[in-house]
Design a protein around this motif. Structure first.
Motif, mmCIF file in Angstrom:
data_model
loop_
_atom_site.group_PDB
_atom_site.id
_atom_site.type_symbol
_atom_site.label_atom_id
_atom_site.label_comp_id
_atom_site.label_asym_id
_atom_site.label_seq_id
_atom_site.Cartn_x
_atom_site.Cartn_y
_atom_site.Cartn_z
ATOM 1 N N ILE A 3 0.849 -1.194 0.000
ATOM 2 C CA ILE A 3 0.000 0.000 0.000
ATOM 3 C C ILE A 3 0.882 1.241 0.000
ATOM 4 C CG2 ILE A 3 -1.857 1.217 1.187
ATOM 5 C CD1 ILE A 3 -2.547 -1.423 2.570
ATOM 6 N N LEU A 4 0.506 2.214 -0.812
ATOM 7 C CA LEU A 4 1.200 3.494 -0.848
ATOM 8 C C LEU A 4 0.243 4.599 -0.436
ATOM 9 C CD1 LEU A 4 3.737 5.162 -1.609
ATOM 10 C CD2 LEU A 4 2.770 5.391 -3.906
ATOM 11 N N CYS A 5 0.627 5.365 0.577
ATOM 12 C CA CYS A 5 -0.142 6.538 1.006
ATOM 13 C C CYS A 5 0.545 7.782 0.479
ATOM 14 C CB CYS A 5 -0.221 6.619 2.534
ATOM 15 S SG CYS A 5 -1.168 5.309 3.284
ATOM 16 N N GLU A 42 -4.333 5.732 8.281
ATOM 17 C CA GLU A 42 -4.912 4.785 9.232
ATOM 18 C C GLU A 42 -5.551 3.597 8.519
ATOM 19 O OE1 GLU A 42 -5.996 2.774 12.575
ATOM 20 O OE2 GLU A 42 -4.565 4.424 12.365
ATOM 21 N N LEU A 43 -6.268 3.851 7.430
ATOM 22 C CA LEU A 43 -6.844 2.742 6.674
ATOM 23 C C LEU A 43 -5.738 1.823 6.160
ATOM 24 C CD1 LEU A 43 -9.086 1.193 5.244
ATOM 25 C CD2 LEU A 43 -8.943 2.859 3.366
ATOM 26 N N ALA A 44 -4.653 2.393 5.651
ATOM 27 C CA ALA A 44 -3.543 1.585 5.154
ATOM 28 C C ALA A 44 -2.981 0.696 6.263
ATOM 29 C CB ALA A 44 -2.446 2.490 4.600
ATOM 30 N N LEU A 45 -2.803 1.259 7.451
ATOM 31 C CA LEU A 45 -2.254 0.486 8.569
ATOM 32 C C LEU A 45 -3.209 -0.630 8.973
ATOM 33 C CD1 LEU A 45 -0.774 3.413 10.702
ATOM 34 C CD2 LEU A 45 0.468 1.826 9.214
ATOM 35 N N ARG A 46 -4.503 -0.372 8.962
ATOM 36 C CA ARG A 46 -5.477 -1.401 9.325
ATOM 37 C C ARG A 46 -5.500 -2.535 8.314
ATOM 38 N NH1 ARG A 46 -10.853 1.498 11.978
ATOM 39 N NH2 ARG A 46 -9.725 3.028 13.261
ATOM 40 N N LEU A 47 -5.421 -2.200 7.029
ATOM 41 C CA LEU A 47 -5.397 -3.234 6.005
ATOM 42 C C LEU A 47 -4.127 -4.062 6.100
ATOM 43 C CD1 LEU A 47 -6.798 -1.246 2.940
ATOM 44 C CD2 LEU A 47 -7.984 -3.002 4.270
ATOM 45 N N ARG A 48 -2.997 -3.420 6.354
ATOM 46 C CA ARG A 48 -1.745 -4.168 6.523
ATOM 47 C C ARG A 48 -1.825 -5.091 7.724
ATOM 48 N NH1 ARG A 48 2.928 -1.046 9.203
ATOM 49 N NH2 ARG A 48 1.420 -1.439 10.873
ATOM 50 N N LEU A 112 -2.456 -0.931 -3.804
ATOM 51 C CA LEU A 112 -3.455 0.076 -3.437
ATOM 52 C C LEU A 112 -2.783 1.406 -3.180
ATOM 53 C CD1 LEU A 112 -6.459 0.615 -2.732
ATOM 54 C CD2 LEU A 112 -5.925 -0.061 -0.389
ATOM 55 N N LEU A 113 -3.346 2.472 -3.771
ATOM 56 C CA LEU A 113 -2.905 3.843 -3.512
ATOM 57 C C LEU A 113 -3.994 4.564 -2.745
ATOM 58 C CD1 LEU A 113 -0.825 3.072 -5.705
ATOM 59 C CD2 LEU A 113 -1.136 5.355 -6.693
ATOM 60 N N LEU A 114 -3.607 5.227 -1.652
ATOM 61 C CA LEU A 114 -4.565 5.934 -0.808
ATOM 62 C C LEU A 114 -4.191 7.406 -0.712
ATOM 63 C CD1 LEU A 114 -4.975 3.366 2.130
ATOM 64 C CD2 LEU A 114 -6.433 3.663 0.122
ATOM 65 N N ALA A 168 -14.074 -3.053 -6.455
ATOM 66 C CA ALA A 168 -13.072 -2.852 -7.502
ATOM 67 C C ALA A 168 -11.984 -3.899 -7.373
ATOM 68 C CB ALA A 168 -12.466 -1.454 -7.411
ATOM 69 N N GLU A 169 -11.399 -4.243 -8.490
ATOM 70 C CA GLU A 169 -10.267 -5.153 -8.484
ATOM 71 C C GLU A 169 -8.991 -4.364 -8.234
ATOM 72 O OE1 GLU A 169 -10.016 -7.590 -11.918
ATOM 73 O OE2 GLU A 169 -11.934 -8.601 -11.559
ATOM 74 N N LEU A 170 -8.044 -4.977 -7.554
ATOM 75 C CA LEU A 170 -6.740 -4.363 -7.317
ATOM 76 C C LEU A 170 -5.861 -4.557 -8.547
ATOM 77 C CD1 LEU A 170 -6.161 -5.566 -3.653
ATOM 78 C CD2 LEU A 170 -7.029 -3.352 -4.423
ATOM 79 N N PRO A 171 -4.945 -3.632 -8.841
ATOM 80 C CA PRO A 171 -4.630 -2.411 -8.097
ATOM 81 C C PRO A 171 -5.664 -1.308 -8.317
ATOM 82 C CG PRO A 171 -3.272 -2.549 -10.061
ATOM 83 C CD PRO A 171 -4.042 -3.848 -9.989
ATOM 84 N N ALA A 172 -5.852 -0.490 -7.280
ATOM 85 C CA ALA A 172 -6.868 0.552 -7.327
ATOM 86 C C ALA A 172 -6.399 1.769 -6.540
ATOM 87 C CB ALA A 172 -8.192 0.034 -6.774
ATOM 88 N N VAL A 173 -7.207 2.833 -6.631
ATOM 89 C CA VAL A 173 -6.910 4.094 -5.948
ATOM 90 C C VAL A 173 -8.154 4.525 -5.178
ATOM 91 C CG1 VAL A 173 -6.224 6.516 -6.217
ATOM 92 C CG2 VAL A 173 -5.291 4.764 -7.773
ATOM 93 N N LEU A 174 -7.967 4.940 -3.923
ATOM 94 C CA LEU A 174 -9.050 5.486 -3.116
ATOM 95 C C LEU A 174 -8.660 6.867 -2.608
ATOM 96 C CD1 LEU A 174 -10.039 2.495 -0.758
ATOM 97 C CD2 LEU A 174 -10.957 3.046 -3.019
ATOM 98 N N THR A 175 -9.640 7.771 -2.481
ATOM 99 C CA THR A 175 -9.416 9.034 -1.775
ATOM 100 C C THR A 175 -10.338 9.053 -0.561
ATOM 101 O OG1 THR A 175 -11.071 10.437 -2.886
ATOM 102 C CG2 THR A 175 -8.966 10.113 -4.006
#
Length: 254
Positions: A3-5, A42-48, A112-114, A168-175
């Motif tokens: 994941i990249l933030c 925070e979402l990235a950390l929870r998913l990891r 995933l990009l956040l 959505a299928e990965l890879p994806a982008v969320l804001t």
């Protein structure tokens, strides 16, 4: 899951200082992590934590942004990257997205990009979707909750009429919307890592961008005029339905 933030440092003030070229001058006020970006981290950390993998934080800005990146390491981010050069200054949303997408290609691949949905000092909400378009990835904006289910990303999007759940299928982008996730506090082990950990520094040349495609030189839009309005409540006139319809009709006819 990798994941990249993509995060930004913004002024912690309502006061705005503008230079002779009508770009924001950020050296006069304290700087903080953009509030919406806190939700993304925070979402990235929870998913990891739930599915394994790593979280990388990337920011474009001056050298002082390193302090914000080290704070994110203290809160659990595995790796931090700073894209910094004088050529990057004054970038509009297109030039920013161009630089970030080039950095993603240099550092990736990522699942995933956040992003935060908007920056406190810009309010455009354009950089995340622009970056997704340049990378040819699906993008869901204004997200208030997200998780993975059997390899697919499920995200709940805030709209004017409520929420919509997308897949959505990965890879994806969320804001991410601000305050949708509360960023966790630093840990003792995180503080030790933040103090001694290495932050990767990149320049436009490192990601394959010329100076002419970065910053103010690479920006097709520029601020050409700024005006101030008096503070206070705007005057309001209450109209009946028929009166409002008549006004709208006159506007259409003219």
């Amino acid at each position: 899951m990798k994941i990249l933030c993509l995060v930004k440092q913004v002024p912690d003030s309502l006061e705005v200082h503008v230079g002779s070229d009508l770009t924001l001058q950020r050296d006069f006020v304290a700087q903080i992590l953009n509030p919406a970006d806190e939700s993304a981290v925070e979402l990235a950390l929870r998913l990891r934590d739930a599915y394994g993998g790593s979280v990388t934080a990337l920011s474009m800005g001056p050298e002082r942004v390193e302090g914000t990146l080290r704070e994110l390491i203290s809160r659990g981010v595995d790796r931090a990257v700073l894209l910094s050069a004088k050529e990057c200054a004054g970038a509009d949303t297109l030039a920013t997205a161009r630089a970030l997408s080039a950095a993603v290609n240099r550092l990736g691949p990522f699942d995933l990009l956040l992003f935060g949905r908007r920056s406190q000092d810009g309010e455009t909400g354009q950089v995340g979707p622009m970056t997704a378009a340049m990378l040819n990835r699906p993008c869901i904006v204004n997200v208030v909750h997200a998780d993975c289910d059997k390899g697919h990303l499920c995200a709940r999007q805030l709209t004017e009429k409520g929420t919509i759940t997308w897949q959505a299928e990965l890879p994806a982008v969320l804001t991410l919307c601000e305050w949708s996730y509360a960023l966790r506090l630093p840990t003792f082990s995180g503080l030790r890592r933040a103090k001694t950990g290495e932050i990767l520094h990149l320049t436009p040349a490192d990601i394959g961008l010329s100076a002419e495609r970065c910053g103010l030189k690479g920006s097709p839009t520029r601020v050409c005029h700024i005006s101030a309005k008096e503070a206070g409540v705007r005057q309001t006139k209450w109209l009946k339905t028929g009166e409002a319809a008549a006004l709208l009709l006159r506007e259409v006819e003219t």
